[in-house]
Design a protein around this motif. Structure first.
Motif, PDB file in Angstrom:
ATOM      1  N   TYR A  14       0.855  -1.187   0.000  1.00 43.56           N
ATOM      2  CA  TYR A  14       0.000   0.000   0.000  1.00 43.56           C
ATOM      3  C   TYR A  14       0.888   1.233   0.000  1.00 43.56           C
ATOM      4  O   TYR A  14       1.867   1.304   0.745  1.00 43.56           O
ATOM      5  CB  TYR A  14      -0.914   0.010   1.232  1.00 43.56           C
ATOM      6  CG  TYR A  14      -1.885  -1.145   1.220  1.00 43.56           C
ATOM      7  CD1 TYR A  14      -3.115  -1.019   0.583  1.00 43.56           C
ATOM      8  CD2 TYR A  14      -1.559  -2.362   1.802  1.00 43.56           C
ATOM      9  CE1 TYR A  14      -4.002  -2.087   0.553  1.00 43.56           C
ATOM     10  CE2 TYR A  14      -2.430  -3.428   1.769  1.00 43.56           C
ATOM     11  CZ  TYR A  14      -3.656  -3.284   1.143  1.00 43.56           C
ATOM     12  OH  TYR A  14      -4.525  -4.343   1.101  1.00 43.56           O
ATOM     13  N   VAL A  26       1.032   4.827   1.089  1.00 50.59           N
ATOM     14  CA  VAL A  26       0.329   5.696   2.024  1.00 50.59           C
ATOM     15  C   VAL A  26       0.915   7.103   1.935  1.00 50.59           C
ATOM     16  O   VAL A  26       2.091   7.307   2.231  1.00 50.59           O
ATOM     17  CB  VAL A  26       0.461   5.175   3.475  1.00 50.59           C
ATOM     18  CG1 VAL A  26      -0.304   6.058   4.448  1.00 50.59           C
ATOM     19  CG2 VAL A  26       0.009   3.724   3.570  1.00 50.59           C
ATOM     20  N   ASP A  70     -10.716   6.925  13.969  1.00 51.37           N
ATOM     21  CA  ASP A  70      -9.983   5.664  13.943  1.00 51.37           C
ATOM     22  C   ASP A  70      -8.527   5.936  13.573  1.00 51.37           C
ATOM     23  O   ASP A  70      -8.258   6.595  12.561  1.00 51.37           O
ATOM     24  CB  ASP A  70     -10.606   4.722  12.923  1.00 51.37           C
ATOM     25  CG  ASP A  70      -9.979   3.348  12.981  1.00 51.37           C
ATOM     26  OD1 ASP A  70     -10.532   2.484  13.684  1.00 51.37           O
ATOM     27  OD2 ASP A  70      -8.939   3.144  12.334  1.00 51.37           O
ATOM     28  N   ALA A 111      -6.282   4.119  12.256  1.00 52.83           N
ATOM     29  CA  ALA A 111      -5.899   3.640  10.926  1.00 52.83           C
ATOM     30  C   ALA A 111      -6.345   4.606   9.828  1.00 52.83           C
ATOM     31  O   ALA A 111      -5.593   4.875   8.896  1.00 52.83           O
ATOM     32  CB  ALA A 111      -6.480   2.251  10.677  1.00 52.83           C
ATOM     33  N   GLU A 112      -7.539   5.144   9.940  1.00 56.65           N
ATOM     34  CA  GLU A 112      -8.004   6.100   8.932  1.00 56.65           C
ATOM     35  C   GLU A 112      -7.167   7.370   8.940  1.00 56.65           C
ATOM     36  O   GLU A 112      -6.905   7.953   7.895  1.00 56.65           O
ATOM     37  CB  GLU A 112      -9.473   6.445   9.145  1.00 56.65           C
ATOM     38  CG  GLU A 112     -10.409   5.330   8.751  1.00 56.65           C
ATOM     39  CD  GLU A 112     -11.850   5.770   8.760  1.00 56.65           C
ATOM     40  OE1 GLU A 112     -12.200   6.668   7.972  1.00 56.65           O
ATOM     41  OE2 GLU A 112     -12.620   5.206   9.561  1.00 56.65           O
ATOM     42  N   PHE A 139      -3.397   6.330   7.688  1.00 57.87           N
ATOM     43  CA  PHE A 139      -3.309   5.842   6.313  1.00 57.87           C
ATOM     44  C   PHE A 139      -4.057   6.694   5.294  1.00 57.87           C
ATOM     45  O   PHE A 139      -3.857   6.528   4.112  1.00 57.87           O
ATOM     46  CB  PHE A 139      -3.903   4.432   6.191  1.00 57.87           C
ATOM     47  CG  PHE A 139      -3.233   3.381   7.010  1.00 57.87           C
ATOM     48  CD1 PHE A 139      -1.860   3.355   7.180  1.00 57.87           C
ATOM     49  CD2 PHE A 139      -3.983   2.393   7.613  1.00 57.87           C
ATOM     50  CE1 PHE A 139      -1.250   2.363   7.927  1.00 57.87           C
ATOM     51  CE2 PHE A 139      -3.385   1.383   8.357  1.00 57.87           C
ATOM     52  CZ  PHE A 139      -2.019   1.381   8.512  1.00 57.87           C
ATOM     53  N   TYR A 171      -7.105   3.150   3.967  1.00 57.32           N
ATOM     54  CA  TYR A 171      -7.707   2.304   4.998  1.00 57.32           C
ATOM     55  C   TYR A 171      -8.840   1.464   4.394  1.00 57.32           C
ATOM     56  O   TYR A 171      -8.902   0.250   4.599  1.00 57.32           O
ATOM     57  CB  TYR A 171      -8.225   3.156   6.150  1.00 57.32           C
ATOM     58  CG  TYR A 171      -9.098   2.404   7.117  1.00 57.32           C
ATOM     59  CD1 TYR A 171      -8.551   1.517   8.040  1.00 57.32           C
ATOM     60  CD2 TYR A 171     -10.484   2.561   7.108  1.00 57.32           C
ATOM     61  CE1 TYR A 171      -9.347   0.807   8.923  1.00 57.32           C
ATOM     62  CE2 TYR A 171     -11.285   1.863   7.982  1.00 57.32           C
ATOM     63  CZ  TYR A 171     -10.717   0.992   8.893  1.00 57.32           C
ATOM     64  OH  TYR A 171     -11.511   0.290   9.757  1.00 57.32           O
ATOM     65  N   GLN A 172      -9.724   2.113   3.647  1.00 56.08           N
ATOM     66  CA  GLN A 172     -10.855   1.406   3.048  1.00 56.08           C
ATOM     67  C   GLN A 172     -10.375   0.321   2.087  1.00 56.08           C
ATOM     68  O   GLN A 172     -10.934  -0.769   2.040  1.00 56.08           O
ATOM     69  CB  GLN A 172     -11.786   2.382   2.328  1.00 56.08           C
ATOM     70  CG  GLN A 172     -13.059   1.746   1.831  1.00 56.08           C
ATOM     71  CD  GLN A 172     -13.884   1.110   2.942  1.00 56.08           C
ATOM     72  OE1 GLN A 172     -14.026   1.656   4.031  1.00 56.08           O
ATOM     73  NE2 GLN A 172     -14.417  -0.069   2.689  1.00 56.08           N
ATOM     74  N   ILE A 207      -4.169  -4.349  10.473  1.00 59.73           N
ATOM     75  CA  ILE A 207      -4.384  -2.937  10.157  1.00 59.73           C
ATOM     76  C   ILE A 207      -4.055  -2.078  11.367  1.00 59.73           C
ATOM     77  O   ILE A 207      -3.356  -1.062  11.261  1.00 59.73           O
ATOM     78  CB  ILE A 207      -5.830  -2.683   9.681  1.00 59.73           C
ATOM     79  CG1 ILE A 207      -6.072  -3.362   8.329  1.00 59.73           C
ATOM     80  CG2 ILE A 207      -6.125  -1.186   9.597  1.00 59.73           C
ATOM     81  CD1 ILE A 207      -7.523  -3.321   7.857  1.00 59.73           C
ATOM     82  N   ASP A 208      -4.532  -2.487  12.538  1.00 57.73           N
ATOM     83  CA  ASP A 208      -4.274  -1.722  13.771  1.00 57.73           C
ATOM     84  C   ASP A 208      -2.783  -1.629  14.069  1.00 57.73           C
ATOM     85  O   ASP A 208      -2.273  -0.566  14.420  1.00 57.73           O
ATOM     86  CB  ASP A 208      -4.992  -2.365  14.967  1.00 57.73           C
ATOM     87  CG  ASP A 208      -6.501  -2.200  14.903  1.00 57.73           C
ATOM     88  OD1 ASP A 208      -6.991  -1.357  14.119  1.00 57.73           O
ATOM     89  OD2 ASP A 208      -7.194  -2.917  15.644  1.00 57.73           O
ATOM     90  N   ALA A 223      -1.089   0.617  11.640  1.00 59.59           N
ATOM     91  CA  ALA A 223      -1.442   2.020  11.919  1.00 59.59           C
ATOM     92  C   ALA A 223      -0.549   2.605  13.011  1.00 59.59           C
ATOM     93  O   ALA A 223      -0.156   3.768  12.946  1.00 59.59           O
ATOM     94  CB  ALA A 223      -2.913   2.130  12.317  1.00 59.59           C
TER      95      ALA A 223
END
Length: 176
Positions: free
Chosen positions: A23, A25, A67, A69-70, A73, A78-79, A91-92, A95
């Motif tokens: 990913y 970012v 959140d 992560a949102e 990222f 994130y989505q 993911i957590d 993040a």
């Protein structure tokens, strides 16, 4: 006289390999970067028994419920992770890495992340750190759960000092 091209000095995108995919970012927005920094400060202060600044607490309160992560990222990345089926715990954890990466630089993120998860696996986390129900290891476990930000300011390079792990220090009789 024209403006100097400063692109080479700006934070690059974070290339984050996760669950078989890399990913890309982008750096967080100014507001998200400030929130990430406030979360780092809150955790450091909680770990050291200090009170956080009113400014940091106000930033966190303003974004209550965000959140991590949102924020770390961007909502789009994130989505995409969620749609790709990346496990929530991964993911957590990623993040948390991204939060440190954007606020303190890559070397600091590597150091914190490696030590945090190595000590968690060994059962030697420092007193005050615990695992939340989501699987996140954090000094904020008893604090309001929100996202942290900073990110658009220039990244600081960490000092070369390395703190021995808690387990090694204890075996030598060092105090930390």
């Amino acid at each position: 006289m024209g403006f100097k091209d400063v692109q080479q000095y700006l934070a690059p995108h974070l290339e984050l390999p996760l669950a078989g995919k890399t990913y890309l970012v982008p750096p967080p927005s100014k507001d998200d970067g400030l929130l990430l920094a406030a979360f780092i400060a809150l955790g450091v202060n909680a770990q050291n028994g200090r009170k956080s600044t009113d400014e940091d607490l106000a930033l966190i309160k303003k974004r209550e419920g965000a959140d991590l992560a949102e924020v770390a990222f961007t909502p789009a990345v994130y989505q995409q992770m969620v749609e790709d089926g990346v496990p929530g715990a991964h993911i957590d954890q990623a993040a948390i890495y991204a939060m440190y990466y954007w606020t303190m630089g890559e070397q600091s993120a590597d150091y914190v992340f490696a030590n945090l998860y190595t000590e968690a696996a060994e059962g030697t986390l420092p007193k005050g750190l615990r695992t939340l129900k989501t699987g996140r290891n954090t000094a904020l476990a008893n604090q309001t759960r929100t996202a942290s930000t900073r990110g658009t300011a220039s990244r600081r390079e960490p000092q070369d000092r390395k703190r021995p792990s808690t387990k090694k220090a204890a075996s030598r009789g060092d105090k930390h």
